[in-house]
Design a protein around this motif. Structure first.
Motif, PDB file in Angstrom:
ATOM      1  N   UNK A  61       0.821  -1.152   0.123  1.00 25.25           N
ATOM      2  CA  UNK A  61       0.134  -0.018   0.105  1.00 25.25           C
ATOM      3  C   UNK A  61       0.791   1.191  -0.012  1.00 25.25           C
ATOM      4  N   UNK A  62       2.058   1.049   0.234  1.00 27.42           N
ATOM      5  CA  UNK A  62       2.955   2.063   0.352  1.00 27.42           C
ATOM      6  C   UNK A  62       2.984   3.084  -1.261  1.00 27.42           C
ATOM      7  N   UNK A  63       2.900   4.480  -1.221  1.00 28.27           N
ATOM      8  CA  UNK A  63       3.067   5.018  -2.643  1.00 28.27           C
ATOM      9  C   UNK A  63       4.395   4.670  -3.304  1.00 28.27           C
ATOM     10  N   UNK A  64       4.355   4.424  -4.678  1.00 27.94           N
ATOM     11  CA  UNK A  64       5.479   4.341  -5.389  1.00 27.94           C
ATOM     12  C   UNK A  64       6.669   5.098  -5.133  1.00 27.94           C
ATOM     13  N   UNK A  65       6.506   6.271  -5.045  1.00 29.72           N
ATOM     14  CA  UNK A  65       7.594   7.094  -4.990  1.00 29.72           C
ATOM     15  C   UNK A  65       8.328   6.888  -3.441  1.00 29.72           C
ATOM     16  N   UNK A  66       7.679   6.518  -2.586  1.00 39.61           N
ATOM     17  CA  UNK A  66       8.126   6.436  -1.181  1.00 39.61           C
ATOM     18  C   UNK A  66       9.237   4.930  -1.278  1.00 39.61           C
ATOM     19  N   UNK A  67       8.447   3.908  -1.594  1.00 39.51           N
ATOM     20  CA  UNK A  67       9.186   2.794  -1.818  1.00 39.51           C
ATOM     21  C   UNK A  67      10.145   2.841  -2.817  1.00 39.51           C
ATOM     22  N   UNK A  68      10.072   3.451  -3.721  1.00 35.67           N
ATOM     23  CA  UNK A  68      11.236   3.617  -4.855  1.00 35.67           C
ATOM     24  C   UNK A  68      12.437   4.334  -4.490  1.00 35.67           C
ATOM     25  N   UNK A  69      12.093   5.251  -3.582  1.00 36.61           N
ATOM     26  CA  UNK A  69      13.149   6.246  -3.004  1.00 36.61           C
ATOM     27  C   UNK A  69      14.269   5.274  -1.925  1.00 36.61           C
ATOM     28  N   UNK A  70      13.357   4.359  -1.166  1.00 33.48           N
ATOM     29  CA  UNK A  70      14.232   3.513  -0.116  1.00 33.48           C
ATOM     30  C   UNK A  70      14.940   2.388  -1.015  1.00 33.48           C
ATOM     31  N   UNK A  71      14.295   1.818  -2.092  1.00 33.20           N
ATOM     32  CA  UNK A  71      14.929   0.800  -2.831  1.00 33.20           C
ATOM     33  C   UNK A  71      15.971   1.077  -3.570  1.00 33.20           C
TER      34      UNK A  71
END
Length: 315
Positions: free
Chosen positions: A42-52
């Motif tokens: 459910x985490x927004x793509x932008x948030x998850x992408x910035x972590x990965x």
């Protein structure tokens, strides 16, 4: 399947993966969730992408296949050997100089190469007997190493035996796995269209040759290099590069549509034939000469041995 397939080149255990997962969960704020996996979904793509992904485009985390007895029931080599795989036609290939991306640097002596094979720095500790056999099958002879265009030259800046260890590393990491997969499909009488990509792209140093990942822009006809962080793979290249990309894109699209890479190709006479037990072949994609079929027997003795001890590699 490009640069990988049914057999993982890494130990298929979960060592370290839980810690990486927990780290991601914490960074995106899912630590207190009852279902952390659903929270990640459910985490927004932008948030998850910035972590990965780091700011340079490289991934911050790596997750390899893990034998869990469910989704992955056993090591890939074991499942292929037992005929436990989805029996559909495939494309499977690797690049000529994969080992320049995966091999060690700074190895100058045979003793150092032996230690690399047995001390775990290669990702796996080979038994002494296996390591000694590898030394025999991959001798200290630059002409048998990669990249082949260097002839008998050594590259001291990378290590006096760099070309030797790179040839081995490419086979152990990519080529042996790919060849075993093609052999298995042929043994089951299922079409496997296998290839060797043999082009040096403009976005990598000359010394590394046709290295890992460089076929991707060609397959997707990404002439502008959209999304590439380290340069443009077609910058300053002759028209033959774009022509090769068109051929590869056409073949991949044809395979997706018809399970035959030749069906939609026009004005090109060399057919891509499938692998056979009595005729192991791969298609060489090249921009300097006409792309063509070749016997898939290069470095056969070394690759056969690596595949014969797959369990020693935890494959």
């Amino acid at each position: 399947m490009e640069s990988g397939g049914s057999i993982a080149a890494n130990p298929m255990n979960a060592t370290g993966d839980q810690a990486s997962y927990d780290s991601i969960v914490t960074k995106v704020g899912c630590s207190n969730a009852t279902d952390t996996l659903q929270c990640l979904r459910d985490t927004p793509f932008e948030t998850l992408n910035s972590v990965l992904n780091g700011t340079d485009g490289n991934p911050q985390y790596s997750f390899w296949p893990v034998v869990d007895g469910d989704i992955i029931r056993d090591w890939g080599s074991m499942q292929l050997g037992n005929g436990e795989f989805v029996k559909v036609p495939i494309i499977s290939g690797t690049n000529t100089d994969e080992g320049t991306a995966f091999g060690p640097t700074g190895i100058n002596t045979t003793q150092q190469f032996y230690e690399y094979l047995t001390d775990g720095s290669a990702g796996i500790k080979l038994p002494a007997s296996a390591a000694k056999r590898i030394l025999e099958l991959y001798p200290d002879d630059p002409s048998q190493g990669i990249p082949a265009f260097l002839g008998n030259k050594r590259v001291p800046s990378q290590g006096y035996q760099w070309r030797r260890t790179s040839a081995y590393a490419g086979d152990a990491t990519m080529h042996a796995n790919r060849r075993k997969q093609c052999e298995t499909w042929a043994g089951a009488s299922i079409p496997a269209y296998c290839y060797r990509f043999n082009v040096h792209s403009a976005d990598v140093p000359y010394l590394v040759g046709a290295t890992h990942f460089e076929e991707v822009s060609f397959v997707f006809n990404n002439i502008n290099g959209t999304g590439y962080h380290y340069g443009k793979p077609f910058a300053g290249t002759p028209p033959s590069y774009a022509e090769l990309s068109k051929l590869m894109t056409s073949m991949w699209a044809s395979f997706i549509h018809d399970l035959d890479p030749n069906s939609g190709v026009r004005n090109f006479t060399n057919k891509w034939t499938s692998y056979a037990q009595n005729k192991p072949v791969d298609f060489v994609f090249d921009a300097n000469v006409t792309s063509h079929m070749e016997p898939d027997t290069w470095r056969k003795e070394g690759i056969d041995y690596i595949n014969s001890i797959a369990k020693a590699y935890w494959r």
